[in-house]
Design a protein around this motif. Structure first.
Motif, PDB file in Angstrom:
ATOM      1  N   GLY A 296      85.734 144.370  18.273  1.00 41.44           N
ATOM      2  CA  GLY A 296      86.731 143.305  18.441  1.00 41.44           C
ATOM      3  C   GLY A 296      87.524 143.464  19.717  1.00 41.44           C
ATOM      4  O   GLY A 296      87.762 142.494  20.441  1.00 41.44           O
ATOM      5  N   ILE A 297      87.924 144.681  20.016  1.00 43.39           N
ATOM      6  CA  ILE A 297      88.680 144.936  21.241  1.00 43.39           C
ATOM      7  C   ILE A 297      87.807 144.692  22.465  1.00 43.39           C
ATOM      8  O   ILE A 297      88.241 144.086  23.447  1.00 43.39           O
ATOM      9  CB  ILE A 297      89.247 146.367  21.235  1.00 43.39           C
ATOM     10  CG1 ILE A 297      90.357 146.481  20.178  1.00 43.39           C
ATOM     11  CG2 ILE A 297      89.768 146.750  22.609  1.00 43.39           C
ATOM     12  CD1 ILE A 297      90.818 147.901  19.925  1.00 43.39           C
ATOM     13  N   ALA A 298      86.568 145.139  22.411  1.00 48.57           N
ATOM     14  CA  ALA A 298      85.654 144.945  23.545  1.00 48.57           C
ATOM     15  C   ALA A 298      85.418 143.459  23.792  1.00 48.57           C
ATOM     16  O   ALA A 298      85.354 143.017  24.941  1.00 48.57           O
ATOM     17  CB  ALA A 298      84.336 145.659  23.288  1.00 48.57           C
ATOM     18  N   MET A 299      85.287 142.680  22.749  1.00 55.69           N
ATOM     19  CA  MET A 299      85.054 141.246  22.904  1.00 55.69           C
ATOM     20  C   MET A 299      86.293 140.545  23.455  1.00 55.69           C
ATOM     21  O   MET A 299      86.175 139.600  24.226  1.00 55.69           O
ATOM     22  CB  MET A 299      84.662 140.618  21.565  1.00 55.69           C
ATOM     23  CG  MET A 299      83.332 141.107  21.028  1.00 55.69           C
ATOM     24  SD  MET A 299      81.940 140.728  22.073  1.00 55.69           S
ATOM     25  CE  MET A 299      81.816 138.987  21.801  1.00 55.69           C
ATOM     26  N   SER A 300      87.459 140.986  23.093  1.00 51.41           N
ATOM     27  CA  SER A 300      88.673 140.337  23.574  1.00 51.41           C
ATOM     28  C   SER A 300      88.970 140.694  25.022  1.00 51.41           C
ATOM     29  O   SER A 300      89.726 139.988  25.688  1.00 51.41           O
ATOM     30  CB  SER A 300      89.865 140.700  22.693  1.00 51.41           C
ATOM     31  OG  SER A 300      90.192 142.063  22.857  1.00 51.41           O
TER      32      SER A 300
ATOM     33  N   SER B 208      82.504 156.755   5.562  1.00 52.07           N
ATOM     34  CA  SER B 208      81.644 155.694   6.081  1.00 52.07           C
ATOM     35  C   SER B 208      82.411 154.375   6.191  1.00 52.07           C
ATOM     36  O   SER B 208      82.194 153.610   7.128  1.00 52.07           O
ATOM     37  CB  SER B 208      80.400 155.524   5.212  1.00 52.07           C
ATOM     38  OG  SER B 208      80.760 155.133   3.908  1.00 52.07           O
ATOM     39  N   ILE B 209      83.313 154.112   5.270  1.00 54.81           N
ATOM     40  CA  ILE B 209      84.135 152.904   5.343  1.00 54.81           C
ATOM     41  C   ILE B 209      85.066 152.991   6.550  1.00 54.81           C
ATOM     42  O   ILE B 209      85.214 152.021   7.297  1.00 54.81           O
ATOM     43  CB  ILE B 209      84.932 152.690   4.034  1.00 54.81           C
ATOM     44  CG1 ILE B 209      83.965 152.341   2.901  1.00 54.81           C
ATOM     45  CG2 ILE B 209      85.957 151.583   4.210  1.00 54.81           C
ATOM     46  CD1 ILE B 209      84.608 152.262   1.542  1.00 54.81           C
ATOM     47  N   TYR B 210      85.677 154.144   6.757  1.00 59.46           N
ATOM     48  CA  TYR B 210      86.556 154.325   7.915  1.00 59.46           C
ATOM     49  C   TYR B 210      85.785 154.151   9.222  1.00 59.46           C
ATOM     50  O   TYR B 210      86.266 153.513  10.160  1.00 59.46           O
ATOM     51  CB  TYR B 210      87.227 155.697   7.892  1.00 59.46           C
ATOM     52  CG  TYR B 210      88.300 155.855   6.841  1.00 59.46           C
ATOM     53  CD1 TYR B 210      89.239 154.867   6.611  1.00 59.46           C
ATOM     54  CD2 TYR B 210      88.379 157.015   6.073  1.00 59.46           C
ATOM     55  CE1 TYR B 210      90.216 155.011   5.650  1.00 59.46           C
ATOM     56  CE2 TYR B 210      89.353 157.178   5.107  1.00 59.46           C
ATOM     57  CZ  TYR B 210      90.276 156.162   4.905  1.00 59.46           C
ATOM     58  OH  TYR B 210      91.250 156.322   3.949  1.00 59.46           O
TER      59      TYR B 210
ATOM     60  N   ALA C  99      84.500 150.987  13.973  1.00 60.48           N
ATOM     61  CA  ALA C  99      83.477 150.314  14.780  1.00 60.48           C
ATOM     62  C   ALA C  99      83.788 148.829  14.907  1.00 60.48           C
ATOM     63  O   ALA C  99      83.647 148.245  15.987  1.00 60.48           O
ATOM     64  CB  ALA C  99      82.101 150.521  14.170  1.00 60.48           C
ATOM     65  N   LEU C 100      84.233 148.219  13.819  1.00 56.66           N
ATOM     66  CA  LEU C 100      84.582 146.806  13.834  1.00 56.66           C
ATOM     67  C   LEU C 100      85.741 146.537  14.791  1.00 56.66           C
ATOM     68  O   LEU C 100      85.697 145.593  15.585  1.00 56.66           O
ATOM     69  CB  LEU C 100      84.926 146.344  12.421  1.00 56.66           C
ATOM     70  CG  LEU C 100      85.170 144.860  12.231  1.00 56.66           C
ATOM     71  CD1 LEU C 100      83.900 144.078  12.524  1.00 56.66           C
ATOM     72  CD2 LEU C 100      85.623 144.593  10.809  1.00 56.66           C
ATOM     73  N   PHE C 101      86.769 147.361  14.755  1.00 56.84           N
ATOM     74  CA  PHE C 101      87.900 147.204  15.664  1.00 56.84           C
ATOM     75  C   PHE C 101      87.480 147.429  17.114  1.00 56.84           C
ATOM     76  O   PHE C 101      87.923 146.732  18.022  1.00 56.84           O
ATOM     77  CB  PHE C 101      89.045 148.162  15.300  1.00 56.84           C
ATOM     78  CG  PHE C 101      89.879 147.685  14.150  1.00 56.84           C
ATOM     79  CD1 PHE C 101      90.472 146.437  14.148  1.00 56.84           C
ATOM     80  CD2 PHE C 101      90.080 148.507  13.053  1.00 56.84           C
ATOM     81  CE1 PHE C 101      91.234 146.002  13.087  1.00 56.84           C
ATOM     82  CE2 PHE C 101      90.843 148.086  11.983  1.00 56.84           C
ATOM     83  CZ  PHE C 101      91.415 146.821  11.996  1.00 56.84           C
ATOM     84  N   THR C 102      86.611 148.395  17.337  1.00 51.62           N
ATOM     85  CA  THR C 102      86.136 148.668  18.700  1.00 51.62           C
ATOM     86  C   THR C 102      85.395 147.464  19.266  1.00 51.62           C
ATOM     87  O   THR C 102      85.616 147.070  20.405  1.00 51.62           O
ATOM     88  CB  THR C 102      85.227 149.905  18.711  1.00 51.62           C
ATOM     89  OG1 THR C 102      85.951 151.013  18.167  1.00 51.62           O
ATOM     90  CG2 THR C 102      84.762 150.233  20.109  1.00 51.62           C
TER      91      THR C 102
END
Length: 60
Positions: free
Chosen positions: A16-20, A4-6, A11-14
């Motif tokens: 972040g990438i989508a926002m950038s 669940s942590i992974y 999800a957090l990186f995804t």
């Protein structure tokens, strides 16, 4: 628990990438949009004045 942590980190990186990858407007594009809005406002004002003048002419 580790999975669940992974998943949360992925999800957090995804996100972040989508926002950038969002396409931001340049300053020139923002200025151009502002000028277009002002031009539209002037046209609307001119139409209102024309309508008011026609109303006055019709009343006489």
């Amino acid at each position: 628990m580790k999975k669940s942590i992974y998943m949360f980190v992925i999800a957090l990186f995804t996100v972040g990438i989508a926002m950038s990858c969002r396409e931001e407007k340049s300053a020139g594009e923002k200025i151009e949009d502002g000028i277009e809005e002002v031009g539209e406002g002037i046209e609307d004002g001119a139409e209102e004045v024309e309508d008011a003048a026609e109303d006055i002419a019709d009343d006489n």
